[in-house]
Design an enzyme around this catalytic site. Sequence first.
Site, PDB file in Angstrom:
ATOM      1  N   ARG A   1      37.330  -9.369 -19.862  1.00 37.79           N
ATOM      2  CA  ARG A   1      37.761  -8.956 -21.211  1.00 37.79           C
ATOM      3  C   ARG A   1      39.274  -9.041 -21.395  1.00 37.79           C
ATOM      4  NH1 ARG A   1      34.246  -3.939 -23.193  1.00 37.79           N
ATOM      5  NH2 ARG A   1      32.175  -4.643 -22.631  1.00 37.79           N
TER       6      ARG A   1
ATOM      7  N   ASP B   1      35.575   5.387 -35.702  1.00 37.72           N
ATOM      8  CA  ASP B   1      35.555   4.789 -34.361  1.00 37.72           C
ATOM      9  C   ASP B   1      37.013   4.586 -33.958  1.00 37.72           C
ATOM     10  OD1 ASP B   1      33.094   3.167 -32.754  1.00 37.72           O
ATOM     11  OD2 ASP B   1      35.134   2.599 -32.178  1.00 37.72           O
TER      12      ASP B   1
HETATM   13  C1  SAM Z   1      28.044   2.235 -27.328  1.00 40.12           C
HETATM   14  S1  SAM Z   1      28.841   2.431 -28.884  1.00 40.12           S
HETATM   15  C2  SAM Z   1      27.746   3.571 -29.666  1.00 40.12           C
HETATM   16  C3  SAM Z   1      27.540   3.241 -31.120  1.00 40.12           C
HETATM   17  C4  SAM Z   1      26.560   4.125 -31.866  1.00 40.12           C
HETATM   18  N1  SAM Z   1      27.017   5.510 -31.893  1.00 40.12           N
HETATM   19  C5  SAM Z   1      25.180   4.035 -31.267  1.00 40.12           C
HETATM   20  O1  SAM Z   1      24.753   4.962 -30.569  1.00 40.12           O
HETATM   21  O2  SAM Z   1      24.494   3.036 -31.504  1.00 40.12           O
HETATM   22  C6  SAM Z   1      30.239   3.476 -28.435  1.00 40.12           C
HETATM   23  C7  SAM Z   1      31.353   3.466 -29.470  1.00 40.12           C
HETATM   24  O3  SAM Z   1      32.275   4.517 -29.155  1.00 40.12           O
HETATM   25  C8  SAM Z   1      33.575   4.079 -29.470  1.00 40.12           C
HETATM   26  N2  SAM Z   1      34.571   4.882 -28.723  1.00 40.12           N
HETATM   27  C9  SAM Z   1      34.892   4.810 -27.410  1.00 40.12           C
HETATM   28  N3  SAM Z   1      35.867   5.689 -27.107  1.00 40.12           N
HETATM   29  C10 SAM Z   1      36.167   6.339 -28.260  1.00 40.12           C
HETATM   30  C11 SAM Z   1      37.102   7.358 -28.599  1.00 40.12           C
HETATM   31  N4  SAM Z   1      37.931   7.894 -27.693  1.00 40.12           N
HETATM   32  N5  SAM Z   1      37.139   7.791 -29.878  1.00 40.12           N
HETATM   33  C12 SAM Z   1      36.313   7.256 -30.817  1.00 40.12           C
HETATM   34  N6  SAM Z   1      35.415   6.282 -30.560  1.00 40.12           N
HETATM   35  C13 SAM Z   1      35.332   5.829 -29.286  1.00 40.12           C
HETATM   36  C14 SAM Z   1      33.576   2.598 -29.087  1.00 40.12           C
HETATM   37  O4  SAM Z   1      34.602   1.879 -29.723  1.00 40.12           O
HETATM   38  C15 SAM Z   1      32.156   2.173 -29.482  1.00 40.12           C
HETATM   39  O5  SAM Z   1      32.140   1.569 -30.762  1.00 40.12           O
END
Ligand code: SAM
Length: 277
Positions: A46, A148
């Site tokens: 990445r 996000d």
């Molecule tokens: C695996 S996805 C989950 C998406 C959705 N909630 C679902 O369950 O289908 C995790 C998301 O968390 C976000 N994320 C990671 N660290 C974060 C943070 N510190 N604050 C806000 N969002 C975060 C990532 O960018 C990503 O889009």
Amino acid sequence: MSPILAPAADPEFSFSAGDFERVRGLIRKHAGIHLHAGKQAMVYSRLSRRLRETGHRSFVEYLDWLESPQGIGVEKQEFINSLTTNLTAFFREEHHFDLLTEQLRNFKGSSLRIWCAAASTGEEPYSLAMTVAESLRAGVSAQIVASDIDSKVLATARRAVYATDSKGLSPERLRRHCQRGTGANDGRMRVKPDLARMIDFRQLNLVEGEWNLGEPFDIVFCRNVMIYFDAPTQRKVLERIHAVMKPHGHLFVGHSENFTDERHLFRLRGKTVYERV
Ligand SMILES: C[S@@+](CC[C@H](N)C(=O)[O-])C[C@H]1O[C@@H](n2cnc3c(N)ncnc32)[C@H](O)[C@@H]1O
């Protein structure tokens, strides 16, 4: 000198164990994300893209620049975007939406507020908006805040354009809530503007900074993001979520997330669903 970790026999960039530790420290500091020791190959692939794009010839050079006063301002967001995992789908973990439907049908208030706290590319907040449109009685106003940390996924979410055969989206919902593309946009759809208007997208870091979310929420979806945080960070985030929710509001979490130790904040009310104390 620490060992070279690059996966290929003849890697494009040298990548040492020390570089990996630096990346781990930085993504933890800026996003709370705890990268496991086995994630070297993922990090290499990445971040190699970022090295190429920014014209750096090694990880050391890139990381030195990233941590410099000039680099941090322009590259921090790209660095975070590169290391988040954004897997999501419409109506993921469908049992949550069945329960939400029931709650919305019985909702007694005049305005409803939902927060989708890790919205990724938007499938989750649009699933929430569809459920609201299908289940909330007329006359109740509804607002969804979808946030996000990742600026790139938020741009996709705001665009509201997806493949018509997106996982989790039924043909019935596709007909009711989406506009099908034609010509060059064949095979794609856009979520109807009425539905999209319900959602306020914004960038928010769950582990850092002010939240400024406004009135307290009746419902929070914070799914499949806390798994990336360590236990003390999860506790802190949970306390902050508690503070922005109404008493007896409901918190929906991911299938492998468990907060039963935090009974003073949330009580388990169903499979991965908690009631705010
Ligand atoms: C695996 S996805 C989950 C998406 C959705 N909630 C679902 O369950 O289908 C995790 C998301 O968390 C976000 N994320 C990671 N660290 C974060 C943070 N510190 N604050 C806000 N969002 C975060 C990532 O960018 C990503 O889009």
